[in-house]
Scaffold this active site. Structure first.
Site, short mmCIF file in Angstrom:
data_model
loop_
_atom_site.label_atom_id
_atom_site.label_comp_id
_atom_site.label_asym_id
_atom_site.label_seq_id
_atom_site.Cartn_x
_atom_site.Cartn_y
_atom_site.Cartn_z
N GLU A 77 -12.90 -23.98 28.89
CA GLU A 77 -12.80 -24.44 27.50
C GLU A 77 -13.11 -25.92 27.39
OE1 GLU A 77 -8.88 -23.28 26.25
OE2 GLU A 77 -9.30 -21.17 26.64
N HIS B 49 -8.98 -20.96 21.15
CA HIS B 49 -7.64 -21.11 21.73
C HIS B 49 -6.63 -21.53 20.66
CE1 HIS B 49 -5.32 -22.09 25.67
NE2 HIS B 49 -4.50 -21.67 24.72
N ARG C 121 -4.99 -16.55 29.41
CA ARG C 121 -5.75 -17.72 29.84
C ARG C 121 -7.13 -17.24 30.27
NH1 ARG C 121 -2.63 -20.61 27.60
NH2 ARG C 121 -1.21 -22.14 28.51
P1 NAP Z 1 6.25 -14.56 30.26
O1 NAP Z 1 7.35 -14.04 29.41
O2 NAP Z 1 6.61 -15.37 31.47
O3 NAP Z 1 5.34 -13.34 30.70
C1 NAP Z 1 4.37 -13.46 31.71
C2 NAP Z 1 4.10 -12.09 32.29
O4 NAP Z 1 3.11 -12.22 33.32
C3 NAP Z 1 5.32 -11.41 32.89
O5 NAP Z 1 5.49 -10.18 32.25
C4 NAP Z 1 4.95 -11.21 34.35
O6 NAP Z 1 5.46 -9.93 34.75
C5 NAP Z 1 3.42 -11.23 34.29
N1 NAP Z 1 2.85 -11.56 35.58
C6 NAP Z 1 3.04 -12.68 36.33
N2 NAP Z 1 2.38 -12.59 37.49
C7 NAP Z 1 1.77 -11.38 37.48
C8 NAP Z 1 0.95 -10.69 38.42
N3 NAP Z 1 0.65 -11.23 39.60
N4 NAP Z 1 0.48 -9.48 38.08
C9 NAP Z 1 0.80 -8.91 36.91
N5 NAP Z 1 1.56 -9.51 35.97
C10 NAP Z 1 2.07 -10.73 36.27
O7 NAP Z 1 5.27 -15.48 29.41
P2 NAP Z 1 4.86 -15.36 27.86
O8 NAP Z 1 5.71 -16.27 27.06
O9 NAP Z 1 4.77 -13.92 27.49
O10 NAP Z 1 3.39 -15.99 27.94
C11 NAP Z 1 2.39 -15.35 28.69
C12 NAP Z 1 1.15 -16.22 28.83
O11 NAP Z 1 0.47 -16.29 27.58
C13 NAP Z 1 1.42 -17.69 29.18
O12 NAP Z 1 1.57 -17.87 30.58
C14 NAP Z 1 0.20 -18.40 28.63
O13 NAP Z 1 -0.75 -18.58 29.64
C15 NAP Z 1 -0.34 -17.44 27.57
N6 NAP Z 1 -0.29 -18.04 26.21
C16 NAP Z 1 -1.45 -18.20 25.51
C17 NAP Z 1 -1.41 -18.76 24.24
C18 NAP Z 1 -2.67 -18.94 23.41
O14 NAP Z 1 -2.73 -19.86 22.62
N7 NAP Z 1 -3.66 -18.08 23.56
C19 NAP Z 1 -0.20 -19.18 23.70
C20 NAP Z 1 0.95 -18.99 24.43
C21 NAP Z 1 0.91 -18.43 25.69
P3 NAP Z 1 6.13 -9.72 36.19
O15 NAP Z 1 6.96 -10.90 36.49
O16 NAP Z 1 6.90 -8.44 36.08
O17 NAP Z 1 4.96 -9.57 37.10
#
Ligand code: NAP
Length: 316
Positions: free
Chosen positions: A264, A282, A235
């Site tokens: 955005e 995005h 994000r």
């Molecule tokens: P996920 O499986 O929940 O992974 C999120 C990661 O963030 C976890 O590994 C978590 O690790 C880490 N995290 C949370 N708080 C943190 C902190 N304070 N410090 C360091 N790491 C932290 O989610 P996902 O499915 O992989 O998706 C991740 C993100 O990608 C989404 O939240 C979304 O914003 C973004 N996304 C973007 C697009 C796009 O179109 N560009 C599409 C889909 C998703 P820990 O819990 O171990 O800290």
């Protein structure tokens, strides 16, 4: 199921809109001009029991307060940063998202962005189209992606999928998140600065929360340095954008591949003239196949809620 009134926050997907319209009573928020939206919500608050939003608009505290009959927020995204989760918990409102189905697309795009930025694929394409190749001869040399040290901020579903892909390019993988992951052989860095110091390319793939706002700050950018690259598919607000722009303009960072931005669809104009950046609107999950799977998950979650069956992808 027509009794379920669903508020659709903004135009996001025509298949989803059609299918929701066939099953439920749909209220399109954008049908009312911005200055009349409060009135629109008040007028329909007795009927609206569900909200379908996305990464553009979800359900903030004001919206939740304006909808006393709200039972469920089903977001057409995996990210939850546009939903007031605490308020949902407090009021017993269920929340679902669309995990897993978009992981591959976002990880593919992340690797694509890294290679595109480091090998200057977009700039090379412009070089050919503009006739400069004919006039000036060969394009300048660029930077290799294979064999590099890859850092991943957030080794969740998408971070892990990026890591697996980067392994195929013979990259060494390190990561930072709040906790060390027991089931990987990737090197864990308890501090983001130390991860950035030890990375050639830093992929930002963590969730946006109060704790991660501007987590990639000037110090992290400087730790990556003039030969380092940043790829953000998480994000926009995860990165301090004014600091990123300054570092790119001043040559303190090697380059950046960005799918997401702080405000955005506004993108800092200083980036438009730089050859070491690739800018995308995005589109991480933006394929026909994945958007259909995401839409189906939203619909099935709402149907399960109406039928009082277990939700498919519950968050709250
Ligand atoms: P996920 O499986 O929940 O992974 C999120 C990661 O963030 C976890 O590994 C978590 O690790 C880490 N995290 C949370 N708080 C943190 C902190 N304070 N410090 C360091 N790491 C932290 O989610 P996902 O499915 O992989 O998706 C991740 C993100 O990608 C989404 O939240 C979304 O914003 C973004 N996304 C973007 C697009 C796009 O179109 N560009 C599409 C889909 C998703 P820990 O819990 O171990 O800290």
């Amino acid at each position: 199921m027509e009794s379920l009134g669903v508020l659709f926050t903004n135009p996001m997907d025509s298949y989803l809109e059609e299918e929701l319209g066939r099953r439920f009573k749909l209220f399109r928020l954008w049908d009312s001009p911005p200055e009349k939206r409060k009135e629109f919500l008040r007028a329909n608050s007795g009927e609206i029991r569900a909200v379908v939003g996305n990464s553009v608009m979800g359900a903030d505290a004001d919206m939740i307060d304006a909808l006393p009959a709200l039972e469920i927020v089903a977001t057409f995204s995996v990210g939850l940063d546009k939903i007031d989760l605490d308020k949902c918990r407090e009021k017993g409102i269920r929340v679902t998202n669309t995990p897993d189905v978009l992981t591959e697309d976002v990880a593919d795009l992340a690797i694509g962005l890294a290679i595109c930025t480091m090998r200057q694929i977009c700039q090379s394409d412009r070089f050919v189209r503009s006739g400069v190749w004919l006039k000036n001869g060969a394009y300048r040399l660029t930077t290799k992606f294979s064999d590099k040290k890859v850092g991943i901020l957030g080794l969740g579903r998408i971070g892990l999928a990026i890591a697996k892909r980067a392994e195929a390019f013979n990259c060494t993988i390190g990561y930072h998140s709040r906790t060390e992951k027991p089931n990987t052989h990737y090197k864990y860095y308890p501090s983001l600065i130390s991860l950035a110091t030890n990375s050639d390319v830093l992929f930002v793939a963590c969730a946006l929360t109060h704790d991660t706002f501007h987590i990639v700050n000037r110090e992290v950018i400087d730790a990556l340095g003039p030969n380092g690259f940043l790829v953000n598919i998480g994000r926009g607000p995860l990165v301090d954008e004014p600091e990123l722009v300054k570092a790119l303009v001043e040559g303190r960072l090697g380059g950046a591949g960005l799918d997401v931005f702080e405000n955005e669809p506004q993108v800092p104009e200083e980036l438009f003239g730089l050859d070491n950046v690739v800018l995308l609107p995005h589109v991480g999950s933006g394929t026909v196949e994945t958007r259909k799977e995401m839409a189906d998950l939203v619909i099935w979650n709402l149907e399960a809620h109406v039928l009082k069956k277990p939700l498919l992808t519950p968050v709250v």
